[in-house]
Enzyme design. Sequence first.
Site, PDB file in Angstrom:
ATOM      1  N   CYS A  67       4.919  -1.427   2.266  1.00  0.00           N
ATOM      2  CA  CYS A  67       4.359  -0.069   2.274  1.00  0.00           C
ATOM      3  C   CYS A  67       2.868  -0.095   2.655  1.00  0.00           C
ATOM      4  O   CYS A  67       2.050  -0.672   1.930  1.00  0.00           O
ATOM      5  CB  CYS A  67       4.557   0.525   0.881  1.00  0.00           C
ATOM      6  SG  CYS A  67       3.644   2.030   0.554  1.00  0.00           S
ATOM      7  N   CYS A  70       0.579   1.472   0.093  1.00  0.00           N
ATOM      8  CA  CYS A  70       0.508   0.579  -1.076  1.00  0.00           C
ATOM      9  C   CYS A  70      -0.512  -0.528  -0.835  1.00  0.00           C
ATOM     10  O   CYS A  70      -1.263  -0.905  -1.748  1.00  0.00           O
ATOM     11  CB  CYS A  70       1.875  -0.037  -1.370  1.00  0.00           C
ATOM     12  SG  CYS A  70       3.137   1.158  -1.833  1.00  0.00           S
TER      13      CYS A  70
END
Length: 147
Positions: A67, A70
Amino acid sequence: MSVQIVCVHCDAINRLPQARDPKAGKCGKCHKALFDGHPAALTTARFRKHVANSGIPIIVDFWAAWCGPCKAMAPIFERAAAELEPRARFVKIDVDAEPQLSAQYGIKGIPALFVFQDGKIVANQAGLADINLLRRWVETHGAKAAA
């Protein structure tokens, strides 16, 4: 008076006197520092023990290695742990490694940030956040005696 702290190294439950500097606290079982200024990566079982037994708020980053947001959140969360522990515990949950936990909390998008206090969710946000949000959460929910 004391506050209950779960060791991130061995998961032993410790009682830390509130009059004592929490940054100097050591685990009674493994003798490692109770706070090291880094987010702790937890499994589902370990997460549940920390949430159920911690006397300080647990701030959680649900994330995944693939991600992009992230990856952008990781250094912000790391900085928050270094700056704001021991008023709160910062932990990371890999949603790919712990899918049942992310399903339990209805995680639809990541990063997803949650604050748990006394075993209950008291705040959450989906998506990338700045350090000011984490600071506000600690100001609102953080352990006052550990400041």
